[in-house]
Design a protein around this motif. Structure first.
Motif, PDB file in Angstrom:
ATOM      1  N   TRP A 151       0.808  -1.226   0.000  1.00 31.16           N
ATOM      2  CA  TRP A 151       0.000   0.000   0.000  1.00 31.16           C
ATOM      3  C   TRP A 151       0.836   1.269   0.000  1.00 31.16           C
ATOM      4  O   TRP A 151       0.672   2.141  -0.825  1.00 31.16           O
ATOM      5  CB  TRP A 151      -0.924  -0.007   1.222  1.00 31.16           C
ATOM      6  CG  TRP A 151      -1.841   1.185   1.294  1.00 31.16           C
ATOM      7  CD1 TRP A 151      -1.514   2.452   1.702  1.00 31.16           C
ATOM      8  CD2 TRP A 151      -3.216   1.234   0.941  1.00 31.16           C
ATOM      9  NE1 TRP A 151      -2.616   3.283   1.629  1.00 31.16           N
ATOM     10  CE2 TRP A 151      -3.676   2.552   1.172  1.00 31.16           C
ATOM     11  CE3 TRP A 151      -4.116   0.282   0.476  1.00 31.16           C
ATOM     12  CZ2 TRP A 151      -4.983   2.941   0.930  1.00 31.16           C
ATOM     13  CZ3 TRP A 151      -5.428   0.663   0.248  1.00 31.16           C
ATOM     14  CH2 TRP A 151      -5.848   1.988   0.472  1.00 31.16           C
ATOM     15  N   HIS A 160      -6.995   5.927   7.337  1.00 24.07           N
ATOM     16  CA  HIS A 160      -7.801   6.081   6.126  1.00 24.07           C
ATOM     17  C   HIS A 160      -9.270   5.826   6.451  1.00 24.07           C
ATOM     18  O   HIS A 160      -9.616   4.789   7.035  1.00 24.07           O
ATOM     19  CB  HIS A 160      -7.308   5.081   5.084  1.00 24.07           C
ATOM     20  CG  HIS A 160      -8.026   5.131   3.776  1.00 24.07           C
ATOM     21  ND1 HIS A 160      -8.210   6.280   3.061  1.00 24.07           N
ATOM     22  CD2 HIS A 160      -8.602   4.141   3.048  1.00 24.07           C
ATOM     23  CE1 HIS A 160      -8.853   6.009   1.943  1.00 24.07           C
ATOM     24  NE2 HIS A 160      -9.115   4.719   1.918  1.00 24.07           N
ATOM     25  N   VAL A 162     -12.707   4.669   5.409  1.00 27.14           N
ATOM     26  CA  VAL A 162     -13.016   3.692   4.372  1.00 27.14           C
ATOM     27  C   VAL A 162     -14.392   3.957   3.761  1.00 27.14           C
ATOM     28  O   VAL A 162     -15.386   4.113   4.481  1.00 27.14           O
ATOM     29  CB  VAL A 162     -12.971   2.270   4.966  1.00 27.14           C
ATOM     30  CG1 VAL A 162     -13.172   1.232   3.872  1.00 27.14           C
ATOM     31  CG2 VAL A 162     -11.633   2.041   5.684  1.00 27.14           C
ATOM     32  N   ARG A 165     -17.488   0.852  -2.437  1.00 32.12           N
ATOM     33  CA  ARG A 165     -17.859   1.073  -3.826  1.00 32.12           C
ATOM     34  C   ARG A 165     -18.698  -0.077  -4.359  1.00 32.12           C
ATOM     35  O   ARG A 165     -18.935  -0.179  -5.552  1.00 32.12           O
ATOM     36  CB  ARG A 165     -16.600   1.228  -4.686  1.00 32.12           C
ATOM     37  CG  ARG A 165     -15.738   2.421  -4.314  1.00 32.12           C
ATOM     38  CD  ARG A 165     -14.535   2.543  -5.226  1.00 32.12           C
ATOM     39  NE  ARG A 165     -14.909   2.791  -6.614  1.00 32.12           N
ATOM     40  CZ  ARG A 165     -14.036   2.856  -7.620  1.00 32.12           C
ATOM     41  NH1 ARG A 165     -12.747   2.678  -7.376  1.00 32.12           N
ATOM     42  NH2 ARG A 165     -14.446   3.087  -8.840  1.00 32.12           N
ATOM     43  N   ILE A 207      -8.806  -4.736   3.866  1.00 28.61           N
ATOM     44  CA  ILE A 207      -9.107  -3.461   3.210  1.00 28.61           C
ATOM     45  C   ILE A 207      -8.163  -3.231   2.034  1.00 28.61           C
ATOM     46  O   ILE A 207      -8.580  -2.738   0.970  1.00 28.61           O
ATOM     47  CB  ILE A 207      -9.040  -2.314   4.234  1.00 28.61           C
ATOM     48  CG1 ILE A 207     -10.285  -2.346   5.133  1.00 28.61           C
ATOM     49  CG2 ILE A 207      -8.911  -0.954   3.542  1.00 28.61           C
ATOM     50  CD1 ILE A 207     -10.248  -1.368   6.279  1.00 28.61           C
ATOM     51  N   THR A 211      -9.626  -2.886  -1.690  1.00 25.43           N
ATOM     52  CA  THR A 211      -9.359  -1.694  -2.496  1.00 25.43           C
ATOM     53  C   THR A 211      -8.781  -2.079  -3.846  1.00 25.43           C
ATOM     54  O   THR A 211      -9.155  -1.526  -4.887  1.00 25.43           O
ATOM     55  CB  THR A 211      -8.405  -0.749  -1.746  1.00 25.43           C
ATOM     56  OG1 THR A 211      -8.966  -0.421  -0.477  1.00 25.43           O
ATOM     57  CG2 THR A 211      -8.166   0.527  -2.536  1.00 25.43           C
ATOM     58  N   LEU A 216     -13.603  -0.972  -2.544  1.00 30.28           N
ATOM     59  CA  LEU A 216     -13.504   0.191  -1.670  1.00 30.28           C
ATOM     60  C   LEU A 216     -12.864   1.338  -2.426  1.00 30.28           C
ATOM     61  O   LEU A 216     -12.072   1.131  -3.354  1.00 30.28           O
ATOM     62  CB  LEU A 216     -12.670  -0.125  -0.424  1.00 30.28           C
ATOM     63  CG  LEU A 216     -13.206  -1.185   0.530  1.00 30.28           C
ATOM     64  CD1 LEU A 216     -12.176  -1.467   1.622  1.00 30.28           C
ATOM     65  CD2 LEU A 216     -14.524  -0.748   1.155  1.00 30.28           C
ATOM     66  N   ASP A 217     -13.180   2.543  -2.012  1.00 35.90           N
ATOM     67  CA  ASP A 217     -12.585   3.745  -2.598  1.00 35.90           C
ATOM     68  C   ASP A 217     -11.130   3.810  -2.185  1.00 35.90           C
ATOM     69  O   ASP A 217     -10.802   3.709  -0.993  1.00 35.90           O
ATOM     70  CB  ASP A 217     -13.347   4.974  -2.084  1.00 35.90           C
ATOM     71  CG  ASP A 217     -13.007   6.227  -2.879  1.00 35.90           C
ATOM     72  OD1 ASP A 217     -11.912   6.274  -3.480  1.00 35.90           O
ATOM     73  OD2 ASP A 217     -13.837   7.149  -2.888  1.00 35.90           O
ATOM     74  N   GLY A 218     -10.219   3.991  -3.147  1.00 33.74           N
ATOM     75  CA  GLY A 218      -8.800   4.029  -2.843  1.00 33.74           C
ATOM     76  C   GLY A 218      -8.237   5.407  -2.626  1.00 33.74           C
ATOM     77  O   GLY A 218      -7.028   5.573  -2.528  1.00 33.74           O
ATOM     78  N   ARG A 219      -9.109   6.422  -2.546  1.00 37.43           N
ATOM     79  CA  ARG A 219      -8.594   7.775  -2.359  1.00 37.43           C
ATOM     80  C   ARG A 219      -7.929   7.904  -0.998  1.00 37.43           C
ATOM     81  O   ARG A 219      -8.443   7.419   0.003  1.00 37.43           O
ATOM     82  CB  ARG A 219      -9.720   8.799  -2.474  1.00 37.43           C
ATOM     83  CG  ARG A 219     -10.243   8.970  -3.886  1.00 37.43           C
ATOM     84  CD  ARG A 219     -11.384   9.941  -3.923  1.00 37.43           C
ATOM     85  NE  ARG A 219     -12.527   9.450  -3.156  1.00 37.43           N
ATOM     86  CZ  ARG A 219     -13.644  10.139  -2.989  1.00 37.43           C
ATOM     87  NH1 ARG A 219     -13.757  11.349  -3.512  1.00 37.43           N
ATOM     88  NH2 ARG A 219     -14.640   9.630  -2.285  1.00 37.43           N
ATOM     89  N   THR A 237      -2.925   4.124  -3.704  1.00 37.48           N
ATOM     90  CA  THR A 237      -3.840   3.030  -3.975  1.00 37.48           C
ATOM     91  C   THR A 237      -3.025   1.838  -4.450  1.00 37.48           C
ATOM     92  O   THR A 237      -2.189   1.968  -5.343  1.00 37.48           O
ATOM     93  CB  THR A 237      -4.842   3.433  -5.066  1.00 37.48           C
ATOM     94  OG1 THR A 237      -5.559   4.579  -4.613  1.00 37.48           O
ATOM     95  CG2 THR A 237      -5.808   2.299  -5.368  1.00 37.48           C
ATOM     96  N   ARG A 240      -4.131  -3.028  -8.682  1.00 40.23           N
ATOM     97  CA  ARG A 240      -5.359  -3.814  -8.718  1.00 40.23           C
ATOM     98  C   ARG A 240      -5.044  -5.301  -8.769  1.00 40.23           C
ATOM     99  O   ARG A 240      -4.096  -5.748  -9.386  1.00 40.23           O
ATOM    100  CB  ARG A 240      -6.216  -3.435  -9.929  1.00 40.23           C
ATOM    101  CG  ARG A 240      -6.869  -2.088  -9.790  1.00 40.23           C
ATOM    102  CD  ARG A 240      -7.806  -1.839 -10.954  1.00 40.23           C
ATOM    103  NE  ARG A 240      -8.883  -2.818 -10.999  1.00 40.23           N
ATOM    104  CZ  ARG A 240     -10.012  -2.686 -10.285  1.00 40.23           C
ATOM    105  NH1 ARG A 240     -10.178  -1.665  -9.489  1.00 40.23           N
ATOM    106  NH2 ARG A 240     -10.969  -3.589 -10.390  1.00 40.23           N
TER     107      ARG A 240
END
Length: 275
Positions: A151, A160, A162, A165, A207, A211, A216-219, A237, A240
């Protein structure tokens, strides 16, 4: 941090019995018995009681009865086995896991101050005989390294907030579903760990995987200030992973006892846990 490690190692070599009070974010109290760590209490990670209660493995009443009967002599584990049907092996896994998890959260930031106080303090569910500090420190290094590679900054990852999505109902992995139920943009991994009765590190690794799968949102969260922010690289992020749906297991499993992904819940009116 090196000075703290040195002090902890010295206490272990002296076979110190007492508590080591740690000031920082989070703060914590280490309980040492003959130089081994029997338990760590910190707001940064759920303790054994929280893991058992929030997972639904035991009820509040069962805990209260066991605590009242056994806390004075540190026999809460025996009472839970007798009255709530929790096996001794299961309790050992939970208590050891909680100990490693608490050590991990304390390792995220540099302690501000610490003080050793001789005299054994009481623990409801101590680890017997205890874990050597070198084993905790070695496992902390492995966990921090794993998160850094997958990460970025572990310090920022645990802060973070969480955001989901995907709909929980569309995810087959029960661990991922539990996390998505609380991924509302307000909860951190630590918050979720307390809510669902799992370890902070276990939730964090899920998590990361979620992500990468797009669940999940990776922002990134805003970078924290102080020692935590300076300790790690900027959050990113993770790359993938596939498949896109959350049916797989985490990429790595720590080589220390971890609690079940979800502790078995008891069927109504039955003294045995359901599978």
């Amino acid at each position: 941090m090196n000075d703290f490690r040195g002090h902890l190692t010295e206490l272990s070599e002296r076979r110190f019995t007492g508590v080591l009070r740690i000031e920082g974010s989070p703060a914590g109290v280490m309980h040492l018995r003959e130089g081994l760590i029997a338990g760590i209490v910190t707001p940064g990670a759920p303790g054994p009681e929280s893991l058992l209660l929030k997972s639904g493995r035991i009820t509040e009443r069962e805990w209260s009865v066991a605590f009242a009967a056994g806390a004075a002599e540190e026999r809460v584990a025996e009472e839970l086995t007798a009255t709530a049907g929790v096996g001794a092996a299961e309790l050992e896994v939970v208590t050891v896991s909680a100990l490693y998890d608490a050590a991990f959260t304390l390792a995220l930031n540099r302690p501000e101050r610490w003080q050793a106080e001789p005299g054994a303090g009481s623990l409801p569910l101590p680890v017997r005989p205890g874990v050597h500090p070198r084993d905790l420190l070695r496992e902390n290094r492995r966990r921090l390294s794993e998160l850094s590679q997958r990460w970025g900054s572990p310090q920022q990852l645990v802060m973070h907030r969480v955001t989901g999505r995907a709909a929980p109902s569309g995810v087959t992995n029960p661990r991922f579903r539990d996390i998505l139920m609380h991924a509302n943009g307000r909860h951190t991994p630590r918050d979720i760990a307390f809510l669902i009765g799992r370890g902070t590190f276990a939730v964090v690794t899920d998590i990361v995987s979620m992500t990468a799968r797009g669940l999940l949102d990776g922002r990134p969260a805003p970078a924290p200030t102080g020692p935590a922010g300076a300790a790690g690289a900027a959050i990113r992020t993770p790359a993938r992973e596939t498949p896109a749906q959350g049916g797989g297991a985490p990429a790595a499993v720590p080589p220390v006892p971890l609690p079940p992904a979800a502790l078995p819940r008891r069927r109504p009116g039955n003294n045995r846990p359901s599978n």
